[in-house]
Each structure stands twice: as C-alpha cells, then as structure tokens.
Design a protein around this motif. Structure first.
Motif, PDB file in Angstrom:
ATOM      1  N   VAL A 163       0.553  -1.108  -0.050  1.00 18.60           N
ATOM      2  CA  VAL A 163       0.182   0.406   0.218  1.00 18.60           C
ATOM      3  C   VAL A 163       0.949   1.367   0.461  1.00 18.60           C
ATOM      4  CG1 VAL A 163      -1.676   1.218   1.189  1.00 18.60           C
ATOM      5  CG2 VAL A 163      -2.588  -1.366   1.128  1.00 18.60           C
ATOM      6  N   ARG A 164       0.754   1.771  -0.960  1.00 17.01           N
ATOM      7  CA  ARG A 164       1.635   3.247  -1.262  1.00 17.01           C
ATOM      8  C   ARG A 164       0.822   4.855  -1.464  1.00 17.01           C
ATOM      9  NH1 ARG A 164       6.153   0.304  -2.044  1.00 17.01           N
ATOM     10  NH2 ARG A 164       6.674  -1.311  -3.864  1.00 17.01           N
ATOM     11  N   PRO A 165       1.796   5.275  -0.713  1.00 18.18           N
ATOM     12  CA  PRO A 165       1.271   7.082  -0.462  1.00 18.18           C
ATOM     13  C   PRO A 165       1.318   6.887  -2.214  1.00 18.18           C
ATOM     14  CG  PRO A 165       3.758   7.306   0.069  1.00 18.18           C
ATOM     15  CD  PRO A 165       3.202   5.668   0.015  1.00 18.18           C
ATOM     16  N   ASP A 166      -0.007   8.190  -2.327  1.00 15.63           N
ATOM     17  CA  ASP A 166       0.261   9.291  -3.800  1.00 15.63           C
ATOM     18  C   ASP A 166       1.648  10.095  -3.718  1.00 15.63           C
ATOM     19  OD1 ASP A 166      -0.800   9.937  -6.270  1.00 15.63           O
ATOM     20  OD2 ASP A 166      -1.126  11.685  -5.315  1.00 15.63           O
ATOM     21  N   LEU A 172       3.726   7.201   7.042  1.00 14.64           N
ATOM     22  CA  LEU A 172       1.833   6.522   7.306  1.00 14.64           C
ATOM     23  C   LEU A 172       1.655   7.539   9.255  1.00 14.64           C
ATOM     24  CD1 LEU A 172       0.236   4.446   6.513  1.00 14.64           C
ATOM     25  CD2 LEU A 172       1.553   2.629   8.027  1.00 14.64           C
ATOM     26  N   GLU A 173       0.649   7.978   8.947  1.00 10.61           N
ATOM     27  CA  GLU A 173       0.110   7.859   9.783  1.00 10.61           C
ATOM     28  C   GLU A 173      -0.877   7.442  10.654  1.00 10.61           C
ATOM     29  OE1 GLU A 173      -1.544  11.637   9.264  1.00 10.61           O
ATOM     30  OE2 GLU A 173       0.612  13.430  10.190  1.00 10.61           O
ATOM     31  N   SER A 174      -1.876   7.142  10.220  1.00 11.07           N
ATOM     32  CA  SER A 174      -3.295   6.067  10.284  1.00 11.07           C
ATOM     33  C   SER A 174      -3.304   4.980   9.473  1.00 11.07           C
ATOM     34  CB  SER A 174      -3.676   6.616  11.086  1.00 11.07           C
ATOM     35  OG  SER A 174      -4.288   7.205  10.597  1.00 11.07           O
ATOM     36  N   VAL A 186      -6.775 -12.747   3.714  1.00 18.08           N
ATOM     37  CA  VAL A 186      -5.704 -11.992   3.774  1.00 18.08           C
ATOM     38  C   VAL A 186      -5.386 -11.292   4.876  1.00 18.08           C
ATOM     39  CG1 VAL A 186      -5.847  -9.070   3.577  1.00 18.08           C
ATOM     40  CG2 VAL A 186      -6.905 -11.196   1.142  1.00 18.08           C
ATOM     41  N   GLN A 187      -4.181 -11.029   5.069  1.00 18.07           N
ATOM     42  CA  GLN A 187      -3.323 -10.938   5.978  1.00 18.07           C
ATOM     43  C   GLN A 187      -2.396  -8.978   6.259  1.00 18.07           C
ATOM     44  OE1 GLN A 187       0.211 -12.948   7.156  1.00 18.07           O
ATOM     45  NE2 GLN A 187       1.114 -12.064   8.649  1.00 18.07           N
ATOM     46  N   VAL A 188      -2.967  -7.961   7.164  1.00 15.08           N
ATOM     47  CA  VAL A 188      -2.693  -7.047   6.598  1.00 15.08           C
ATOM     48  C   VAL A 188      -1.395  -6.840   7.320  1.00 15.08           C
ATOM     49  CG1 VAL A 188      -3.258  -4.431   7.251  1.00 15.08           C
ATOM     50  CG2 VAL A 188      -5.009  -5.945   5.586  1.00 15.08           C
ATOM     51  N   VAL A 189      -0.099  -6.091   7.135  1.00 16.44           N
ATOM     52  CA  VAL A 189       1.278  -6.172   7.693  1.00 16.44           C
ATOM     53  C   VAL A 189       1.838  -4.797   7.256  1.00 16.44           C
ATOM     54  CG1 VAL A 189       3.804  -6.937   8.153  1.00 16.44           C
ATOM     55  CG2 VAL A 189       1.469  -8.274   6.208  1.00 16.44           C
ATOM     56  N   ARG A 190       1.664  -4.236   8.797  1.00 18.36           N
ATOM     57  CA  ARG A 190       2.630  -2.903   9.095  1.00 18.36           C
ATOM     58  C   ARG A 190       4.243  -3.217  10.122  1.00 18.36           C
ATOM     59  NH1 ARG A 190       1.150   3.204  11.930  1.00 18.36           N
ATOM     60  NH2 ARG A 190       3.136   3.910  11.425  1.00 18.36           N
ATOM     61  N   ASP A 191       4.677  -2.627   9.180  1.00 17.58           N
ATOM     62  CA  ASP A 191       6.614  -2.812   9.177  1.00 17.58           C
ATOM     63  C   ASP A 191       6.777  -1.049   9.383  1.00 17.58           C
ATOM     64  OD1 ASP A 191       8.752  -3.432  10.419  1.00 17.58           O
ATOM     65  OD2 ASP A 191       9.529  -4.854   8.550  1.00 17.58           O
ATOM     66  N   GLY A 192       6.853  -0.477  10.774  1.00 17.25           N
ATOM     67  CA  GLY A 192       6.810   0.870  10.250  1.00 17.25           C
ATOM     68  C   GLY A 192       6.002   1.461   9.857  1.00 17.25           C
ATOM     69  N   ASP A 193       6.823   2.385   8.400  1.00 20.13           N
ATOM     70  CA  ASP A 193       5.817   2.784   7.116  1.00 20.13           C
ATOM     71  C   ASP A 193       5.583   1.802   5.914  1.00 20.13           C
ATOM     72  OD1 ASP A 193       5.672   5.855   8.250  1.00 20.13           O
ATOM     73  OD2 ASP A 193       7.494   6.075   7.530  1.00 20.13           O
ATOM     74  N   LYS A 215      -3.526   6.932   5.733  1.00 17.19           N
ATOM     75  CA  LYS A 215      -3.272   8.344   6.040  1.00 17.19           C
ATOM     76  C   LYS A 215      -1.701   8.746   6.198  1.00 17.19           C
ATOM     77  CE  LYS A 215      -4.591  12.814   8.601  1.00 17.19           C
ATOM     78  NZ  LYS A 215      -5.141  13.203  10.293  1.00 17.19           N
ATOM     79  N   TRP A 216      -2.085   9.518   5.285  1.00 16.20           N
ATOM     80  CA  TRP A 216      -0.265   9.913   4.546  1.00 16.20           C
ATOM     81  C   TRP A 216      -0.098  11.340   5.588  1.00 16.20           C
ATOM     82  CZ3 TRP A 216       2.976   5.602   3.804  1.00 16.20           C
ATOM     83  CH2 TRP A 216       2.470   4.341   3.690  1.00 16.20           C
TER      84      TRP A 216
END
Length: 629
Positions: A163-166, A172-174, A186-193, A215-216
């Motif tokens: 998932v990339r910012p525009d 990454l804020e939230s 489906v699994q969602v992964v967050r690792d820092g940004d 939200k970025w």
C-alpha cells in the motif's frame, strides 16, 4: 608462481582431467576478488563453471563460456555455467560498469588455463574467443521457454502487494484495514512505514491493497528549476582522491591562470533532467524464510550487494541469506539494490510463508530510483592558434564518471560537486558519463563554430590519441562527412568519446526541428580493443545508441509539489521501431589489446551528436535535454 599453479604444472592436461575425475572441484584464487572462481568436472562429462555475474541480455553468459571453452580447448556446448547463486558462486562484483570483459573474462581465462595446466592462449591462436558465438540462451528466449524473474513460482506461495502513498515521499500516520481483512485469506502487515497485504493470489492482494484506507503525511518537493539552483548553492566542493575508479577531481596545471591568459573564452551551462530506466520487465521477488535462513529468488545485477543489504536489515549473518538470480528482463543500472527484495522478505516473515511480490509498471516509474539530474558548467579558453588551452568543467549532482576530456589541454580542472537532491537517484547505464559527454561535446562543437572551423577538424586538431582519431576518421569516411551542407532543416552532427578505454565516434543526419525532429541516419565506430564476440559487440553498440535516442530526444520525469506525475508508459516516450534510423555500426578489432567494456559506453554518443546536428540545421544551440520538448 602460486603453489597451486606449481602443482598443476606437473600434470599434462589429459592426465590432470583424468586424475580429477567426475565430481571433482578445483578452487583457484581470482585476481582482485576475495572469493574463488570454481571449475568442476561433472559426472556427465560437462564442465561446471561458476560466476557471480548475471546475464541480463548483454551477453555475459555466452562471453564467459567462450573464455572458459577457449582455455579448456572444448566446444562451448561442454561448458555449463551457473550464475549468481550466492551459496555456490564466487563474488565477482556486481554486473555493472562494463567490467565483465576487462576484469572477469581475464580472471576466468586464467583459472581455466590453470585448470587444464597450460599457459594462457595467445590472442592470435584463439579458436573460440574472437568468434561471433550466438547467445547461448537465444533459442529459449525466442521460443518463450526462458525463465525471467517474473515467471518464477514455488509451492505454497502467497502473494503480496504494498500500500503506497500517492506522494513521492510520505510518512504513514494511520490506516483502516477492516475492508481488506474481510476478503478471504487476506493478512495486513505493518512494519514501520511499510504497509502491505498478503493474499492467496495476486489479484486478491491487489484488491485488498486498494481497500486499505491509509492516511499519510506527505513531504513537499521543490520544482526542477529550484533543484538546479540548489545543486549550485548547496553543493560540496570536491577534493582529490587517489585509488578510486571515478575521481571527483582531476586537475593539471593552473586553470585560473590559463583562463585569464586565453585569447578567447567561452562559458556554457547544460542541463539533463532525471529519467527512468524503463526495463522491459518490472522487478519481482520470491522470499522464503526457512529455518532462520532467508532465500530470495529475484533478478538483480548485484546479488552479493543485495545479500549484504538484507542481512543488515534483518540483523542476521550474510551466511543466513541466499540470493538466487534469474534473468531480470533488463536492468540498465536500475536493478542493483534490494528494494523489492526487502519488501518481499518483510512480508514473508510476517506471513510465515513463501511470498511473491511483483512491482507494477507504475511502481517501476515512481518507487524506483532514477538517473540523477545533471547541471554542468563549462568554462574554457583557446590560444591564438585556436587550440583549447584552458578548461574548467563542473558537474553538479550527476557524478564523476567520464569527466576527464580526451582532448589535449595543458591546464584543466574537471570537478564533480556533490549536491543535495530530494529525488531517489542512482545508477543508470554509463552513469554520469552521458551527462558529461553531452556537455563536453556540445561545448567543443560550440568552439568549432565560434572559430569557424569544421567540427571534425577542430576535434582532430585537439586530440593526440591515435585510436580515437582513427575512429573519427573512419566514421567520417563511411558517413560522407562534409559532402553536403546543413541548413533548411537538414542537420549533420558528430560526437566522440574515450569512455572505459573504448574509443568511440558517431555521425548523425537529422531533418526537422523541435517536436518534428527526425533522425535520418547514424554511423558509429567503436574501438574496444580485442573484439571477443564481434556480433555481440555490435549488438551492444546498437542497443546503447538506440537507448540513447530516448534520453536525447524525449525522456524526462515530471513532478508537482509532492508527487511524481510520470507513472505510465503512455506518459513517457521511449524509442519505438519507427524511431530507429538507418544505423551502421563498425568495429575496429585490435586483437593485441585487452578488451574494454562495451555495454555502456556507446550510450554517451547520441545526445551531443544530435544536439550538434540540430544547431547545424537551425542555428539555435540546445543546452538542455530532451531536445524535442
């Protein structure tokens, strides 16, 4: 002589191979590297050979097999070459800087000759080297059976998507991933940004990534015009560095004094925008964690560099990371680092399963690094005889490669001023040599016209390298330089270079101007020393020249105050079949001289030659690329 060489010299070749027998391994130190080159007799009668170099269409596989076959007195069909698997091959350095011919081929020949127990074969006695052996993977490539990194699959494979910012840069804020997690598997992964999804198949992964609401906080981007000024105002003056391939400062004599005493002076500034690599295949990687070891299958130019990056990122020894490289589908300097591989490995670790990550064409454009923008200032002087006598050359931001001129100038200073850039930038075919030669050959052409001298004669008068002179004179004769006058939309231009020890010259004819500019014909001559595979050498020259048309005429990346706007091939003009002119390439084969690198150097020719032709046709001197914008 080394102890190993003394031992091998005791045996005749046939006895040595008989004693080795099937499955035996010979490890010999490779000159200039820490890891060995390995040759092994296999049970099926083949000779297994190993190298850290990769094949990406430039002919490295064929050339290295030729070198081994030459010294073993075997046909190329008897050599089986394993490339770029970090667990089994030596670290031959990255496949970059056109070093395979001048460095790896001699090392492989030396070890193969020792393997057979005889001295190196003299160039005059070559039977395999010096021949136009067709690409060993050619049949597989044209029949579709050749595997590229995007084709690879393994069992129990999961698929990832980032998932990339525009924005070009953002924090990454939230995020809200509830809709994505509702999809099956489906699994969602967050690792820092890093924010990504893992799914049973690629299409589901793409859909899940679209459903994540993130939200970025975007970072602003200055305009390219503002970057130009920053390059000068925030640059760092170079210092002399010894024992480096690309010195940031090459100085001789007293440049300032020579400029002040010059009969006439000329100052010009040149600009090249950032451009994309646009390899045929976007990057892809399969990452798998197995008993604490990370195994990554990918298409990268520098497998050992990527191994080191991943080991550092995960805090594990390099021995716990294995990189296995297959055909990358083109690289041009853009596939040296481990961006995609690191993302795949992070997702695979979170998923606890083998994972495939494939970048889209859009990601290739705006996530990958680009060729650095270049600002070049040139100030020079001539004496009363109309010869170059003073030269101050400053490259801001792009780099030092190719910065030294081939011309005879008593007092000169060639400088790379390191600058700040907000853009992701890195290696591109020939590095900064393209920018440096565009500025240099444009400036030399300006002098020729300022002094009312023929551009060819002016160059010849300021050169003392006989091989470069011969390349220019041969090209001029083949092209028919001077037979027709330019004007009324018809232009003739030339450029030359001494790059990576290769002597190069090109002559071009154009018609039209601005967006209607058309390249009618080109004649190029290359002297790379010994032509180890003449047909492949011509192919490399042709390919580099055609690629150089894009950067000269159309290519540039565009940005607004926070985003990279160029994200699709429909927004980015690369050379098409219809753009290829009547192109003649001639090679000067100097069997007695060690081979120079050929994969990159010819790309430095088209831009200045076309700019010079455009001036000849219109009387307007271009100082920036691309020429048709």
């Amino acid at each position: 002589m080394a102890e190993t060489d003394l031992l091998l010299a005791e045996y005749k070749r046939r006895d040595f191979l008989r004693i080795l027998g099937s499955g035996s391994l010979l490890t010999l130190p490779m000159q200039g590297a820490e890891s060995p080159v390995r040759l092994r007799m296999a049970a099926d009668g083949m000779v297994d050979a190993f190298t850290g170099k990769i094949e990406m269409g430039q002919g490295a596989r064929t050339l290295l097999v030729q070198a081994i076959a030459e010294e073993l007195r075997l046909p190329v069909e008897r050599i089986r070459l394993t490339m770029a698997d970090t667990d089994v091959v030596p670290d031959d350095g990255g496949t970059w800087a056109s070093l395979t011919s001048p460095e790896t081929v001699p090392a492989v020949r030396k070890d193969a000759a020792a393997f057979a127990g005889h001295p190196l074969t003299e160039p005059k006695d070559w039977k395999v080297l010096g021949q136009s052996v067709p690409p060993l993977h050619g049949r597989a490539a044209v029949t579709g059976s050749l595997q590229y990194c995007g084709d690879l699959r393994i069992d129990n494979l999961r698929h990832g998507c980032i998932v990339r910012p525009d924005a070009y840069r953002a924090r990454l804020e939230s995020f809200d991933d509830s809709a994505a997690r509702a999809l099956p598997g489906v699994q969602v992964v967050r690792d820092g940004d890093l924010l990504g999804v893992v799914a049973p198949d690629r299409q589901t992964a793409i859909e899940a990534a679209r459903l994540v609401q993130a939200k970025w906080k975007a970072e602003p981007l200055p305009s390219l015009d503002a970057m130009r000024e920053t390059f000068r105002t925030k640059s760092i003056a170079p210092v002399e560095v010894k024992d480096t391939r690309y010195p940031p400062l090459i100085r001789q004599g007293d440049t300032e004094a020579a400029l002040s005493k010059s009969d006439r002076r000329l100052h010009s500034t040149y600009w090249l925008p950032p451009i994309a690599h646009v390899a045929l295949e976007p990057r892809a990687a399969i990452a798998e964690w197995r008993d604490g070891t990370l195994i990554v299958r990918c298409g990268k130019q520098a497998p050992f560099l990527v191994r080191a990056e991943l080991a550092k990122a995960f805090g594990v020894p390099e021995s716990k990371v294995r990189i296995i490289v297959t055909m990358p589908g083109g690289g041009f300097g853009g596939k040296q680092r481990g961006e995609c591989e690191l993302e795949a490995a992070r997702l695979a670790k979170a998923a606890q399963a083998p994972l495939r990550l494939a970048w889209t064409r859009e990601e290739e454009f705006w996530v990958a690094y680009s060729r650095p923008a270049a600002l070049v200032d040139v100030e020079s002087g001539v004496n009363a005889a109309g010869r170059l006598s003073a030269w101050r050359f400053r490259n801001y931001n792009a780099g030092a490669p190719g910065i030294k001129p081939p011309y005879v100038i008593a007092d000169m200073s060639n400088e790379f001023w390191r600058s700040e850039s907000p853009l992701r930038q890195g290696s591109y075919r020939a590095l900064a040599a393209t920018a440096n030669n565009f500025a240099r050959e444009s400036h030399v052409d300006e002098w020729a016209h300022e002094l009312k001298q023929d551009p060819l004669e002016f160059r010849l008068a300021n050169l003392d390298d006989p091989r470069l002179k011969e390349a220019l004179e041969k090209g001029a004769a083949l092209f028919g330089w001077g037979r027709r006058k330019p004007g009324n939309g018809r232009g003739f231009g030339l450029a030359c270079n001494l790059e990576k020890l290769a002597r190069l010259a090109i002559f071009v004819e154009t018609e039209g101007a601005a967006k209607q500019l058309r390249v009618v014909r080109m004649v190029a001559v290359g002297d790379f020393g010994a032509a180890l595979n003449p047909d492949n050498l011509k192919n490399q020259m042709q390919g580099a020249i055609i690629q150089g048309l894009g950067g000269a005429l159309w290519e540039q990346l565009l940005f607004d105050n926070s985003r990279q706007l160029t994200r699709r091939l429909s927004q980015y003009r690369v050379p098409r079949f219809q753009d290829v002119p009547d192109l003649r390439v001639e090679i000067i084969d100097r069997r007695e001289i060690p081979a120079a690198g050929a994969g990159e150097s010819s790309i430095t020719l088209p831009a200045p030659a076309l700019a010079n032709a455009l001036f000849a046709a219109t009387g307007v001197r271009p100082h920036a690329l691309p020429l048709t914008i």
